[in-house]
Design an enzyme around this catalytic site. Structure first.
Site, PDB file in Angstrom:
ATOM      1  N   ASP A  28      -9.317   2.307   2.514  1.00 12.55           N
ATOM      2  CA  ASP A  28      -9.024   1.624   3.726  1.00 12.55           C
ATOM      3  C   ASP A  28      -8.212   0.436   3.433  1.00 12.55           C
ATOM      4  O   ASP A  28      -8.107  -0.063   2.247  1.00 12.55           O
ATOM      5  CB  ASP A  28     -10.125   1.376   4.341  1.00 12.55           C
ATOM      6  CG  ASP A  28      -9.823   1.269   5.901  1.00 12.55           C
ATOM      7  OD1 ASP A  28      -9.001   1.496   6.472  1.00 12.55           O
ATOM      8  OD2 ASP A  28     -10.858   0.828   6.591  1.00 12.55           O
ATOM      9  N   ASN A  76      -7.969  11.397  10.956  1.00  8.23           N
ATOM     10  CA  ASN A  76      -6.624  10.928  10.490  1.00  8.23           C
ATOM     11  C   ASN A  76      -5.279  11.657  11.353  1.00  8.23           C
ATOM     12  O   ASN A  76      -4.383  11.311  11.290  1.00  8.23           O
ATOM     13  CB  ASN A  76      -6.378  10.617   9.120  1.00  8.23           C
ATOM     14  CG  ASN A  76      -7.034   9.379   8.758  1.00  8.23           C
ATOM     15  OD1 ASN A  76      -7.526   9.574   7.702  1.00  8.23           O
ATOM     16  ND2 ASN A  76      -7.292   8.637   9.542  1.00  8.23           N
ATOM     17  N   ARG A  79      -3.178  10.131  13.778  1.00  7.20           N
ATOM     18  CA  ARG A  79      -2.082   9.384  13.386  1.00  7.20           C
ATOM     19  C   ARG A  79      -0.323   9.855  13.730  1.00  7.20           C
ATOM     20  O   ARG A  79      -0.483  11.195  13.863  1.00  7.20           O
ATOM     21  CB  ARG A  79      -2.055   9.011  12.142  1.00  7.20           C
ATOM     22  CG  ARG A  79      -3.312   8.190  11.536  1.00  7.20           C
ATOM     23  CD  ARG A  79      -3.304   7.633  10.481  1.00  7.20           C
ATOM     24  NE  ARG A  79      -4.581   6.632  10.228  1.00  7.20           N
ATOM     25  CZ  ARG A  79      -4.657   5.680   9.550  1.00  7.20           C
ATOM     26  NH1 ARG A  79      -3.613   5.207   8.896  1.00  7.20           N
ATOM     27  NH2 ARG A  79      -5.849   5.019   9.721  1.00  7.20           N
TER      28      ARG A  79
HETATM   29  C1  FPP Z   1      -6.405   3.836   5.160  1.00  8.30           C
HETATM   30  O1  FPP Z   1      -5.553   2.866   5.617  1.00  8.30           O
HETATM   31  C2  FPP Z   1      -5.841   4.917   4.266  1.00  8.30           C
HETATM   32  C3  FPP Z   1      -5.629   6.208   4.782  1.00  8.30           C
HETATM   33  C4  FPP Z   1      -5.980   6.716   6.158  1.00  8.30           C
HETATM   34  C5  FPP Z   1      -4.928   7.257   3.807  1.00  8.30           C
HETATM   35  C6  FPP Z   1      -5.195   7.176   2.397  1.00  8.30           C
HETATM   36  C7  FPP Z   1      -4.643   8.295   1.811  1.00  8.30           C
HETATM   37  C8  FPP Z   1      -3.730   8.293   0.772  1.00  8.30           C
HETATM   38  C9  FPP Z   1      -3.055   7.008   0.328  1.00  8.30           C
HETATM   39  C10 FPP Z   1      -2.935   9.565   0.431  1.00  8.30           C
HETATM   40  C11 FPP Z   1      -3.806  10.608  -0.111  1.00  8.30           C
HETATM   41  C12 FPP Z   1      -3.708  10.706  -1.542  1.00  8.30           C
HETATM   42  C13 FPP Z   1      -4.433  10.678  -2.628  1.00  8.30           C
HETATM   43  C14 FPP Z   1      -3.767  10.786  -3.949  1.00  8.30           C
HETATM   44  C15 FPP Z   1      -5.872  10.715  -2.552  1.00  8.30           C
HETATM   45  P1  FPP Z   1      -5.074   2.486   6.871  1.00  8.30           P
HETATM   46  O2  FPP Z   1      -3.886   2.810   7.127  1.00  8.30           O
HETATM   47  O3  FPP Z   1      -6.143   2.893   7.773  1.00  8.30           O
HETATM   48  O4  FPP Z   1      -5.163   1.041   6.704  1.00  8.30           O
HETATM   49  P2  FPP Z   1      -5.420  -0.017   7.990  1.00  8.30           P
HETATM   50  O5  FPP Z   1      -6.969  -0.008   8.041  1.00  8.30           O
HETATM   51  O6  FPP Z   1      -5.259  -1.260   7.048  1.00  8.30           O
HETATM   52  O7  FPP Z   1      -4.443   0.176   8.934  1.00  8.30           O
END
Ligand code: FPP
Length: 191
Positions: A28, A76, A79
């Protein structure tokens, strides 16, 4: 070595003899990390994958054997399509770039979550990563992708109900342990 260095070393030794078996991390804050630096959200996700690489190395170095990362949740999908596609692309790139190294280092990869609904190329790559590392047992990396806790329980209960229906189990066999054996995390210590 100074006293300060010695105390750091002994702190690390203490941690090493008493590390949890299984750590779970929610990926996150990628978006906030990027926003704080005036970068696009995609850069935050890219850096998140780099942080994952360092985390696998670090966890293995200090003796943790199981690492679960919650990356893409069933929620997700809400999004923007462009962000969802970018996240799929990052998983794909990670497997393409890192699979041979992880395989060599004894990492067993398991992708937990709902496989149906994933694009064909992603699900084939995930199958390949699991198949090629199936015999490894040095370090266990679980990637929760298209994962939802309730969805996992629902799938587990469906399979268990089918096995009760076909006589593999009776309803009185159903215990916490039996239910746990139907979860994606079957056979692993709790995080
Ligand atoms: C949260 O950040 C992250 C995610 C929803 C996605 C994470 C997934 C990846 C990076 C891709 C998967 C790849 C691998 C190798 C496992 P957010 O966008 O919710 O951040 P925020 O809370 O700050 O808005």
């Amino acid at each position: 070595m100074s006293n300060e260095d010695a105390s750091v070393t002994s702190a690390i030794d203490t941690v090493r003899s008493d590390v949890p078996k299984h750590i779970a991390i929610i990926m996150d804050g990628n978006g906030r990390w990027a926003k704080a630096r005036g970068l696009p959200r995609a850069s935050g996700h890219e850096r998140g994958v780099e942080a994952l690489r360092r985390t696998v190395e670090g966890a293995a170095d200090i003796g943790i054997r199981y690492l679960t990362v919650y990356s893409f949740s069933t929620e997700n999908w809400r999004r923007p399509v462009s962000e969802v596609n970018a996240l799929f692309g990052l998983l794909k790139l990670f497997i393409q770039k890192d699979l041979s190294r992880l395989k060599r280092e004894g990492v067993k990869i398991r992708v937990i979550g709902r496989r149906e609904g994933l694009p064909k190329d992603i699900s084939e790559l995930v199958d390949k990563a699991e198949f090629e590392t199936a015999e490894n047992d040095t370090f266990f990396l679980n990637i929760a992708f298209n994962y939802g806790g309730r969805e996992e329980i629902t799938r587990a209960v469906k399979r268990l109900a089918a096995d009760v229906g076909s006589g593999v189990h009776t309803s009185s066999d159903v215990t916490e342990d039996l239910v746990a054996s139907y979860l994606d995390t079957a056979g692993m210590p709790d995080p």
